[in-house]
Design a protein around this motif. Structure first.
Motif, PDB file in Angstrom:
ATOM      1  N   PRO A 215       0.810  -1.230   0.000  1.00 17.83           N
ATOM      2  CA  PRO A 215       0.000   0.000   0.000  1.00 17.83           C
ATOM      3  C   PRO A 215       0.836   1.269   0.000  1.00 17.83           C
ATOM      4  CG  PRO A 215       0.026  -0.989   2.186  1.00 17.83           C
ATOM      5  CD  PRO A 215       0.695  -1.960   1.264  1.00 17.83           C
ATOM      6  N   ALA A 216       2.120   1.153   0.326  1.00 19.95           N
ATOM      7  CA  ALA A 216       2.981   2.334   0.402  1.00 19.95           C
ATOM      8  C   ALA A 216       3.415   2.751  -0.999  1.00 19.95           C
ATOM      9  CB  ALA A 216       4.215   2.037   1.257  1.00 19.95           C
ATOM     10  N   PRO A 217       3.155   3.988  -1.395  1.00 20.17           N
ATOM     11  CA  PRO A 217       3.616   4.446  -2.704  1.00 20.17           C
ATOM     12  C   PRO A 217       5.135   4.560  -2.746  1.00 20.17           C
ATOM     13  CG  PRO A 217       2.656   6.260  -1.478  1.00 20.17           C
ATOM     14  CD  PRO A 217       2.412   5.028  -0.670  1.00 20.17           C
ATOM     15  N   MET A 218       5.670   4.576  -3.967  1.00 17.90           N
ATOM     16  CA  MET A 218       7.113   4.623  -4.183  1.00 17.90           C
ATOM     17  C   MET A 218       7.456   5.779  -5.113  1.00 17.90           C
ATOM     18  SD  MET A 218       8.198   1.702  -2.686  1.00 17.90           S
ATOM     19  CE  MET A 218       9.744   1.312  -3.475  1.00 17.90           C
ATOM     20  N   LEU A 219       8.655   6.291  -4.955  1.00 18.50           N
ATOM     21  CA  LEU A 219       9.211   7.261  -5.889  1.00 18.50           C
ATOM     22  C   LEU A 219      10.443   6.654  -6.532  1.00 18.50           C
ATOM     23  CD1 LEU A 219       9.750  11.039  -5.624  1.00 18.50           C
ATOM     24  CD2 LEU A 219      11.763   9.618  -5.957  1.00 18.50           C
ATOM     25  N   VAL A 220      10.571   6.819  -7.838  1.00 19.86           N
ATOM     26  CA  VAL A 220      11.784   6.428  -8.575  1.00 19.86           C
ATOM     27  C   VAL A 220      12.237   7.642  -9.351  1.00 19.86           C
ATOM     28  CG1 VAL A 220      12.807   4.878 -10.267  1.00 19.86           C
ATOM     29  CG2 VAL A 220      10.981   4.047  -8.801  1.00 19.86           C
ATOM     30  N   ALA A 221      13.519   7.974  -9.260  1.00 19.63           N
ATOM     31  CA  ALA A 221      14.034   9.155  -9.952  1.00 19.63           C
ATOM     32  C   ALA A 221      15.470   8.909 -10.397  1.00 19.63           C
ATOM     33  CB  ALA A 221      13.979  10.381  -9.043  1.00 19.63           C
ATOM     34  N   PRO A 271      11.560  18.905  -8.459  1.00 20.80           N
ATOM     35  CA  PRO A 271      12.999  18.749  -8.180  1.00 20.80           C
ATOM     36  C   PRO A 271      13.398  19.139  -6.767  1.00 20.80           C
ATOM     37  CG  PRO A 271      12.680  19.713 -10.346  1.00 20.80           C
ATOM     38  CD  PRO A 271      11.327  19.644  -9.711  1.00 20.80           C
ATOM     39  N   GLU A 272      12.874  20.261  -6.255  1.00 22.54           N
ATOM     40  CA  GLU A 272      13.248  20.683  -4.913  1.00 22.54           C
ATOM     41  C   GLU A 272      12.722  19.713  -3.858  1.00 22.54           C
ATOM     42  OE1 GLU A 272      15.509  22.906  -4.256  1.00 22.54           O
ATOM     43  OE2 GLU A 272      15.634  23.043  -6.432  1.00 22.54           O
ATOM     44  N   ALA A 273      11.566  19.107  -4.118  1.00 22.19           N
ATOM     45  CA  ALA A 273      11.033  18.121  -3.180  1.00 22.19           C
ATOM     46  C   ALA A 273      11.883  16.851  -3.176  1.00 22.19           C
ATOM     47  CB  ALA A 273       9.586  17.795  -3.538  1.00 22.19           C
ATOM     48  N   VAL A 274      12.375  16.456  -4.349  1.00 24.66           N
ATOM     49  CA  VAL A 274      13.258  15.284  -4.423  1.00 24.66           C
ATOM     50  C   VAL A 274      14.557  15.554  -3.677  1.00 24.66           C
ATOM     51  CG1 VAL A 274      14.574  13.790  -5.978  1.00 24.66           C
ATOM     52  CG2 VAL A 274      12.234  14.475  -6.587  1.00 24.66           C
ATOM     53  N   ARG A 275      15.099  16.752  -3.850  1.00 26.22           N
ATOM     54  CA  ARG A 275      16.321  17.111  -3.118  1.00 26.22           C
ATOM     55  C   ARG A 275      16.074  17.101  -1.604  1.00 26.22           C
ATOM     56  NH1 ARG A 275      16.819  20.684  -7.741  1.00 26.22           N
ATOM     57  NH2 ARG A 275      18.791  20.263  -8.825  1.00 26.22           N
ATOM     58  N   ALA A 276      14.946  17.642  -1.185  1.00 26.04           N
ATOM     59  CA  ALA A 276      14.616  17.678   0.239  1.00 26.04           C
ATOM     60  C   ALA A 276      14.448  16.269   0.798  1.00 26.04           C
ATOM     61  CB  ALA A 276      13.350  18.500   0.455  1.00 26.04           C
ATOM     62  N   GLN A 287      21.795  20.287  -1.607  1.00 26.92           N
ATOM     63  CA  GLN A 287      22.585  20.794  -2.726  1.00 26.92           C
ATOM     64  C   GLN A 287      23.531  19.753  -3.305  1.00 26.92           C
ATOM     65  OE1 GLN A 287      22.536  22.039   0.359  1.00 26.92           O
ATOM     66  NE2 GLN A 287      24.585  22.629   1.106  1.00 26.92           N
ATOM     67  N   ASP A 288      23.708  18.617  -2.601  1.00 32.06           N
ATOM     68  CA  ASP A 288      24.525  17.532  -3.166  1.00 32.06           C
ATOM     69  C   ASP A 288      23.828  16.883  -4.357  1.00 32.06           C
ATOM     70  OD1 ASP A 288      26.583  17.849  -1.326  1.00 32.06           O
ATOM     71  OD2 ASP A 288      25.706  16.430   0.112  1.00 32.06           O
ATOM     72  N   VAL A 289      22.504  17.008  -4.409  1.00 34.15           N
ATOM     73  CA  VAL A 289      21.755  16.525  -5.579  1.00 34.15           C
ATOM     74  C   VAL A 289      21.807  17.638  -6.620  1.00 34.15           C
ATOM     75  CG1 VAL A 289      19.563  15.647  -6.454  1.00 34.15           C
ATOM     76  CG2 VAL A 289      20.277  15.134  -4.100  1.00 34.15           C
ATOM     77  N   THR A 290      22.722  17.516  -7.544  1.00 30.66           N
ATOM     78  CA  THR A 290      22.969  18.607  -8.484  1.00 30.66           C
ATOM     79  C   THR A 290      21.939  18.664  -9.598  1.00 30.66           C
ATOM     80  OG1 THR A 290      24.466  17.216  -9.791  1.00 30.66           O
ATOM     81  CG2 THR A 290      25.440  18.524  -8.006  1.00 30.66           C
ATOM     82  N   GLU A 291      21.252  17.545  -9.852  1.00 32.89           N
ATOM     83  CA  GLU A 291      20.257  17.553 -10.930  1.00 32.89           C
ATOM     84  C   GLU A 291      19.269  16.416 -10.718  1.00 32.89           C
ATOM     85  OE1 GLU A 291      20.208  17.920 -15.828  1.00 32.89           O
ATOM     86  OE2 GLU A 291      22.096  17.695 -14.716  1.00 32.89           O
ATOM     87  N   VAL A 292      18.011  16.687 -10.983  1.00 33.51           N
ATOM     88  CA  VAL A 292      16.969  15.661 -11.014  1.00 33.51           C
ATOM     89  C   VAL A 292      16.567  15.491 -12.472  1.00 33.51           C
ATOM     90  CG1 VAL A 292      14.694  14.959 -10.203  1.00 33.51           C
ATOM     91  CG2 VAL A 292      16.179  16.324  -8.713  1.00 33.51           C
ATOM     92  N   ARG A 293      16.915  14.349 -13.041  1.00 36.45           N
ATOM     93  CA  ARG A 293      16.770  14.158 -14.488  1.00 36.45           C
ATOM     94  C   ARG A 293      15.381  13.684 -14.902  1.00 36.45           C
ATOM     95  NH1 ARG A 293      20.532  16.277 -17.360  1.00 36.45           N
ATOM     96  NH2 ARG A 293      20.650  14.588 -18.874  1.00 36.45           N
ATOM     97  N   TRP A 294      14.818  12.817 -14.069  1.00 33.70           N
ATOM     98  CA  TRP A 294      13.514  12.199 -14.368  1.00 33.70           C
ATOM     99  C   TRP A 294      12.970  11.658 -13.063  1.00 33.70           C
ATOM    100  CZ3 TRP A 294      12.732   6.925 -13.403  1.00 33.70           C
ATOM    101  CH2 TRP A 294      11.510   6.402 -13.813  1.00 33.70           C
ATOM    102  N   SER A 295      11.652  11.674 -12.888  1.00 33.08           N
ATOM    103  CA  SER A 295      11.071  11.113 -11.670  1.00 33.08           C
ATOM    104  C   SER A 295       9.680  10.570 -11.957  1.00 33.08           C
ATOM    105  CB  SER A 295      11.009  12.167 -10.559  1.00 33.08           C
ATOM    106  OG  SER A 295      10.137  13.226 -10.921  1.00 33.08           O
TER     107      SER A 295
END
Length: 503
Positions: A215-221, A271-276, A287-295
């Protein structure tokens, strides 16, 4: 691999997830006139659709692939290529590129409070053997797998009609009439490879039975991380009350695949939510996550189509079965659907085999897909570890409609092992191509001569994995018929469109 209830976002607008070095021909899809008639219409340019197109192209079967998206799928999602699928890619002529652009899965590393806790093996590792040349999973981003298959298809003279969607279809006893956004196509056969939300499956009225795996949703990025912040030598694992989080380096790229479980709430793809998220669950800073390419986000689900065939239309890949990503079975099962179906369509369209041969596709593949769904679910829920079963080397069709006899150590329906083949190199070298292979191993039994080049013959010592006997190996690398002498072989071969009666 299709994940149910998916939302996606490509963050680097106008660029490819791989960044620099991607061949330009994949960024600008080819344009061409869609034919009015075709032998096989494939809807969907994912891994299964492209694999089928490659197999048909090398057989000389006219096929058209249509894809509603403007480009290939951009994410890394189905990144694990199992040993059996590597054998398939090798046979299809894509093995060298898979080796060049992929890599072995790194050892897992668990973390707690910013401190390494120790290694954790994610997969069963085994050394190659004479019978099994690939011993462990191979990591390759899904977008790269699709690029490799498209490149191979173009080498064989095929292509994909992008920005072309199927809107309606009608079929009769002789074929399917498909209305596309670019015109009307008449096809002898239509193959749905258009994902878990398949337009074709719904148009055919084929049901899909399934259940929630978690039941728990997942994120892939796909993310990039500052080199000084995290090494690429490990598959990094972070456990926490909110759910687990992993960062896996993707071979041949500068990217990591981020996977995060949400025991509460839902993923935010911004992107900012993925970094957070990374900053909250790991020792890394945002800021170590320099880029979010796809999610993307999804809820893991397992589902199986009630039928894989409806008249002249066939379902394969995610249109036929949806897997949890655990264990890396979805993409692999999908590619092997295509590998099973391709030679059967070729025998019916080119060699006079009866249409009933196509019935064996569902009879063979649906039980396999059902078993792999169960395996993926058990692994996701922690009830089974990733082991030999996930490698798919032990899958076969014993007792199936195209499996007759046994000899030596093997039974019809088994995967045909590799082994030495004298001056020919390896048995897999003999098998490579769209033909059948008739083996006489460790025996003086007479071999019937084939009427044409659709059957290749070889006589030699019996490799250890075989034992003595006669073996007819299908184009998809499974033993169709086995025996100690040729009695019954010609009768078996005839419904497959083979003439093995000539002396």
């Amino acid at each position: 691999m299709e994940l149910n209830n998916v939302k996606e976002s490509v963050l680097a607008s106008g660029t490819h997830p791989a960044g620099a070095g991607v061949p330009a021909e994949f960024d600008v899809p080819a344009e061409f006139d869609v034919p009015a008639e075709i032998d096989v219409l494939i809807v969907g340019a994912g891994p299964s659709g492209l694999a089928l197109a490659v197999d048909l192209a090398r057989r000389g079967v006219p096929a058209l692939v249509v894809e509603k998206a403007a480009t290939l799928f951009p994410g890394s999602r189905g990144k694990g290529v199992q040993p059996r699928t590597r054998e398939v890619f090798d046979d299809l002529g894509a093995g060298d590129a898979v080796r060049e652009h992929g890599g072995t899965a790194p050892t897992g590393m668990t973390w707690a409070d910013g401190v390494r806790q120790g290694p954790y093996e994610m997969f069963r590792r085994a050394a190659p053997t004479d019978a099994e040349p690939y011993g462990e999973p191979w990591l390759l981003p899904q977008w790269r797998t699709q690029e490799i298959l498209l490149g191979r298809l173009r080498e064989l003279g095929g292509d994909v009609a992008f920005s072309t969607a199927l809107t309606t279809l009608a079929q009769d006893a002789d074929g399917v009439t498909a209305e596309l956004t670019t015109g009307t196509v008449r096809a002898s056969w239509l193959v749905a490879a258009d994902g878990g939300r398949s337009t074709v499956r719904r148009a055919l009225g084929v049901g899909m039975t399934g259940e929630s795996v978690d039941p728990a949703p997942m994120l892939v990025a796909d993310v990039r991380i500052a080199p000084a912040a995290l090494d690429r030598d490990n598959w990094h694992i972070f456990m926490g009350d909110a759910g687990y989080t992993t960062l896996c380096p993707l071979p041949g790229t500068d990217d990591f695949q981020l996977v995060a479980q949400f025991k509460e709430g839902a993923p935010d793809l911004a992107p900012e939510a993925v970094r957070a998220l990374v900053a909250d669950r790991t020792h890394l800073a945002a800021q170590d996550v320099t880029e979010v390419r796809w999610s993307s986000d999804f809820r893991p689900r397992a589902a199986l189509a009630d039928r894989f065939r409806a008249g002249r239309a066939l379902l394969m890949g995610d249109a036929a079965h949806i897997h949890s990503p655990a264990g890396g079975q979805g993409l692999n099962t999908s590619v092997q659907d295509a590998y099973n179906l391709g030679w059967k369509l070729g025998q019916v369209l080119l060699h006079g085999a009866p249409e009933t041969l196509i019935d064996s596709y569902e009879q063979e593949r649906r039980p396999v897909a059902e078993a792999m769904l169960g395996l993926s679910t058990r692994i996701h829920q922690g009830r089974q570890e990733r082991g030999r079963d996930t490698q798919q080397l032990g899958l076969g069709y014993r007792g199936g409609p195209l499996s007759t006899g046994r000899a030596g150590l093997l039974e019809a329906g088994d995967r045909a092992p590799d082994g030495p083949a004298g001056a020919h190199g390896r048995l897999f070298d003999l098998f490579r191509g769209p033909h059948f292979t008739l083996l006489a191993l460790g025996t003086d039994a007479a071999l019937p001569a084939a009427a044409d080049a659709s059957v290749r013959t070889y006589r030699g010592p019996a490799p250890q994995a075989y034992g003595p006997g006669l073996f007819l190996v299908r184009p998809d690398g499974y033993i169709g018929w086995a025996g100690e002498d040729p009695a019954g072989l010609a009768a078996y071969a005839e419904p497959l469109g083979l003439d093995l009666t000539s002396a």
